[in-house]
Design an enzyme around this catalytic site. Structure first.
Site, short mmCIF file in Angstrom:
data_model
loop_
_atom_site.label_atom_id
_atom_site.label_comp_id
_atom_site.label_asym_id
_atom_site.label_seq_id
_atom_site.Cartn_x
_atom_site.Cartn_y
_atom_site.Cartn_z
N HIS A 259 40.80 21.22 6.15
CA HIS A 259 41.07 21.28 7.59
C HIS A 259 40.15 22.31 8.24
CE1 HIS A 259 43.26 21.36 11.36
NE2 HIS A 259 43.20 22.70 11.30
N GLY B 124 0.83 -1.21 0.00
CA GLY B 124 0.00 0.00 0.00
C GLY B 124 0.86 1.25 0.00
N TYR C 44 23.79 -5.70 13.36
CA TYR C 44 23.64 -4.25 13.28
C TYR C 44 22.23 -3.77 13.59
CZ TYR C 44 21.39 -3.86 8.63
OH TYR C 44 20.51 -3.90 7.59
N THR D 178 10.83 -2.51 2.70
CA THR D 178 11.27 -2.60 4.09
C THR D 178 12.03 -1.34 4.46
OG1 THR D 178 11.50 -4.99 3.83
CG2 THR D 178 12.70 -3.98 5.66
C1 LIG Z 1 15.32 -2.26 10.99
C2 LIG Z 1 16.07 -2.31 9.69
C3 LIG Z 1 17.03 -1.36 9.42
C4 LIG Z 1 17.72 -1.39 8.21
N1 LIG Z 1 18.66 -0.44 7.98
C5 LIG Z 1 19.34 -0.45 6.82
C6 LIG Z 1 20.30 0.56 6.54
O1 LIG Z 1 20.53 1.45 7.34
N2 LIG Z 1 20.95 0.51 5.36
C7 LIG Z 1 20.71 -0.48 4.44
O2 LIG Z 1 21.33 -0.47 3.38
N3 LIG Z 1 19.80 -1.44 4.68
C8 LIG Z 1 19.11 -1.45 5.84
N4 LIG Z 1 18.17 -2.41 6.06
C9 LIG Z 1 17.97 -3.46 5.04
C10 LIG Z 1 17.12 -2.93 3.88
O3 LIG Z 1 15.90 -2.46 4.37
C11 LIG Z 1 16.90 -4.04 2.85
O4 LIG Z 1 18.14 -4.59 2.48
C12 LIG Z 1 16.24 -3.48 1.61
O5 LIG Z 1 14.98 -2.91 1.92
C13 LIG Z 1 16.04 -4.59 0.56
O6 LIG Z 1 15.42 -4.06 -0.55
P1 LIG Z 1 14.53 -4.98 -1.52
O7 LIG Z 1 14.00 -4.05 -2.56
O8 LIG Z 1 15.31 -6.15 -1.94
O9 LIG Z 1 13.35 -5.53 -0.62
P2 LIG Z 1 12.29 -4.82 0.33
O10 LIG Z 1 12.73 -3.47 0.73
O11 LIG Z 1 12.00 -5.81 1.40
O12 LIG Z 1 11.02 -4.63 -0.60
C14 LIG Z 1 10.28 -5.69 -1.07
C15 LIG Z 1 8.86 -5.22 -1.28
O13 LIG Z 1 8.16 -6.23 -2.01
C16 LIG Z 1 6.83 -6.27 -1.56
N5 LIG Z 1 6.25 -7.58 -1.93
C17 LIG Z 1 6.58 -8.79 -1.45
N6 LIG Z 1 5.87 -9.76 -2.09
C18 LIG Z 1 5.08 -9.12 -2.97
C19 LIG Z 1 4.13 -9.55 -3.92
N7 LIG Z 1 3.88 -10.85 -4.11
N8 LIG Z 1 3.49 -8.63 -4.67
C20 LIG Z 1 3.75 -7.30 -4.52
N9 LIG Z 1 4.65 -6.84 -3.64
C21 LIG Z 1 5.32 -7.73 -2.88
C22 LIG Z 1 6.95 -6.05 -0.07
O14 LIG Z 1 5.74 -5.53 0.46
C23 LIG Z 1 8.08 -5.04 0.01
O15 LIG Z 1 7.60 -3.71 0.10
C24 LIG Z 1 17.43 -2.40 7.25
C25 LIG Z 1 16.45 -3.36 7.51
C26 LIG Z 1 15.77 -3.31 8.71
C27 LIG Z 1 14.72 -4.33 8.97
#
Ligand SMILES: Cc1cc2nc3c(=O)[nH]c(=O)nc-3n(C[C@H](O)[C@H](O)[C@H](O)COP(=O)(O)OP(=O)(O)OC[C@H]3O[C@@H](n4cnc5c(N)ncnc54)[C@H](O)[C@@H]3O)c2cc1C
Length: 466
Positions: free
Chosen positions: A445, A37, A184, A42
């Site tokens: 500096h 939505g 982390y 994440t």
């Molecule tokens: C508390 C926390 C802190 C973090 N801090 C950092 C940081 O400081 N720096 C950093 O680099 N990384 C950080 N991360 C890690 C980072 O959030 C992830 O590595 C990153 O979001 C991964 O990106 P992604 O696009 O692969 O997946 P995601 O960000 O997980 O996105 C995947 C999306 O796909 C959607 N989805 C899943 N299945 C379906 C479906 N069937 N149909 C439609 N949509 C779907 C989900 O709803 C989600 O929104 C952190 C993670 C957490 C939990």
């Protein structure tokens, strides 16, 4: 008739939305499907952004509380947690809306709903009202990310037994918080709640925190966190977790076989994340997973099914937003016939505690196990004039360079703004720089970055200020 797309991205996180924008920039008619939505995945919704918001404002809270030490009298400093959380939610909303604007600007068609394979070239999208839309697509890029892992038999209730998601939205500061896992995410969340007043304990199975980090940095990091009031229980295994209305009981065994019981208001389980592929119906199209349930891809991010690709947390590699973004761009370029590429040797990692911890490239332990000969340059922030001037002088810069060629092989920092300083080291490594290249670059500096220059000078034992 089903609408036709040249590329469909499933998942609107940092991997997915960046990939969709790049595909569209390259001229492909692109769809992006997101079930949450809100865009941003994440990272924007329950990860990087809300955690950094809380880290920043909890640090401010602590700083203001200690202002009288530097001659600023502010009176009684009180925490309004509800307001702090509202501010965090506002930051998240502004950014997720910003991503929606970017998709629109780049002519990506955004579908709100759960994407599911009907066949290798047909995707069904089920929205909140359970209405189905089917689209046809030539290529599919799976970017469905990851979810937190719990311990066997333990479910998150997000109130007493929480994941990082729960830790970002607590309604009150717990008196005591136990964190299982010294990685982390746990340490960032532990810092937030410790600064806001909780007694924080970390239980870690290994003999050190932040696995994979250069050991010297990791042990300095733990020393600093201990000074800040966090208690560590290393080499301790969690056997059982029980909860009742009063709190949570945790039974553990330490390395000597001694049973130790802990009690706490809240336990944060922060032992890692696992790839998320539920609801996709990938079994139906035959996309193969490895033993850790990650989607298997080749060097072009292509799965075993010719028109289906995957990137980000759902495939192998560090679960980091910037890694997912780089892969998103690379796969879009590869699909469009260009030569997209990700340099996995130069992916920085940052922990946004205070001080920050940052690294890029090989650790000393990795160089040893590879049998590579290296030189070490080190420089303490204690000897950096900017750090001393503002009383943020904990930590040091460590640069590892090839013994013969002087090429930088890794850089590890703990100290003020380490997360920003690491960009210089990543750039240097991308250009194949030697330690001498950095040492001979003029740094302004007084800046923290002079500590990087001095560490580079120290590789050949010619640092000036220590
Ligand atoms: C508390 C926390 C802190 C973090 N801090 C950092 C940081 O400081 N720096 C950093 O680099 N990384 C950080 N991360 C890690 C980072 O959030 C992830 O590595 C990153 O979001 C991964 O990106 P992604 O696009 O692969 O997946 P995601 O960000 O997980 O996105 C995947 C999306 O796909 C959607 N989805 C899943 N299945 C379906 C479906 N069937 N149909 C439609 N949509 C779907 C989900 O709803 C989600 O929104 C952190 C993670 C957490 C939990």
């Amino acid at each position: 008739m089903a609408e036709k797309f040249q590329a469909t991205v499933i998942g609107g996180g940092p991997g997915g939305y960046v990939c969709a924008i790049r595909l569209s920039q390259l001229g492909l008619k692109t769809a992006c499907i997101e079930s949450r939505g809100a865009l941003g995945g994440t990272c924007l919704n329950i990860g990087c952004i809300p955690s950094k918001n809380l880290l920043n404002f909890s640090e401010n809270f602590l700083k203001v509380k200690n202002f009288s030490k530097i001659g600023i009298e502010v009176g009684d400093v009180k925490l309004n947690l509800q307001k702090m959380m509202q501010n965090k939610d506002k930051a998240v909303t502004v950014l997720t809306k910003g991503v929606e604007f970017l998709l629109k600007k780049n002519k990506v068609t955004y579908f709100k709903g759960v994407g599911k394979f009907k066949s290798t070239s047909e995707i069904s999208i089920i929205d909140k009202e359970k209405k189905e839309t089917v689209i046809e697509t030539e290529k599919v890029i799976i970017c469905t990310g990851s979810e937190p892992v719990s311990l066997p038999g333990i479910d998150f209730d997000e109130e007493q037994i929480i994941s990082s998601t729960g830790a970002l939205s607590l309604k009150k500061v717990p008196k005591k918080m136990i964190i299982i896992g010294g990685g982390y995410i746990g340490l960032e969340m532990g810092s937030v709640w410790s600064r806001l007043g909780a007694e924080v304990h970390v239980i870690e199975f290994l003999d050190h925190i932040t696995p994979g980090m250069d050991k010297e940095i990791s042990s300095e990091f733990m020393k600093i966190l201990k000074k800040q009031g966090i208690t560590f229980h290393l080499e301790t295994k969690v056997d059982l977790i029980n909860k009742n209305s009063k709190g949570v009981k945790i039974d553990t065994t330490n390395k000597n076989g001694k049973k130790i019981k802990f009690e706490s208001d809240i336990v944060l389980i922060s032992v890692g994340r696992k790839p998320y592929t539920k609801n996709l119906n990938i079994e139906k199209v035959g996309v193969k997973l490895d033993k850790k349930k990650r989607i298997i891809v080749n060097k072009n991010f292509q799965t075993n099914i010719q028109n289906i690709f995957a990137i980000g947390d759902v495939i192998e590699g560090p679960m980091l937003a910037h890694k997912a973004e780089e892969e998103g761009i690379a796969v879009a370029e590869l699909i469009s016939g260009q030569s997209g590429h990700v340099n996995y040797d130069v992916i920085p990692g940052v922990i946004y505690t205070s001080p920050e911890v940052a690294s890029v490239g090989k650790t000393e332990e990795q160089l040893k196990s590879l049998g590579l000969k290296y030189k070490i340059g080190k420089f303490p922030f204690m000897a950096n004039s900017r750090a001393k001037a503002i009383d943020e002088s904990e930590g040091f810069v460590k640069i590892l360079a090839d013994e013969k060629t002087d090429k930088v092989l890794g850089a590890h920092l703990i100290g003020p703004h380490a997360g920003e300083l690491i960009a210089e080291m990543a750039l240097a490594m991308e250009f194949g720089a030697s330690a001498e290249d950095i040492a001979r670059t003029c740094h302004a500096h007084p800046t923290f970055s002079e500590a990087v220059k001095e560490a580079a000078l120290s590789v050949d034992k010619r640092q000036i200020h220590s």
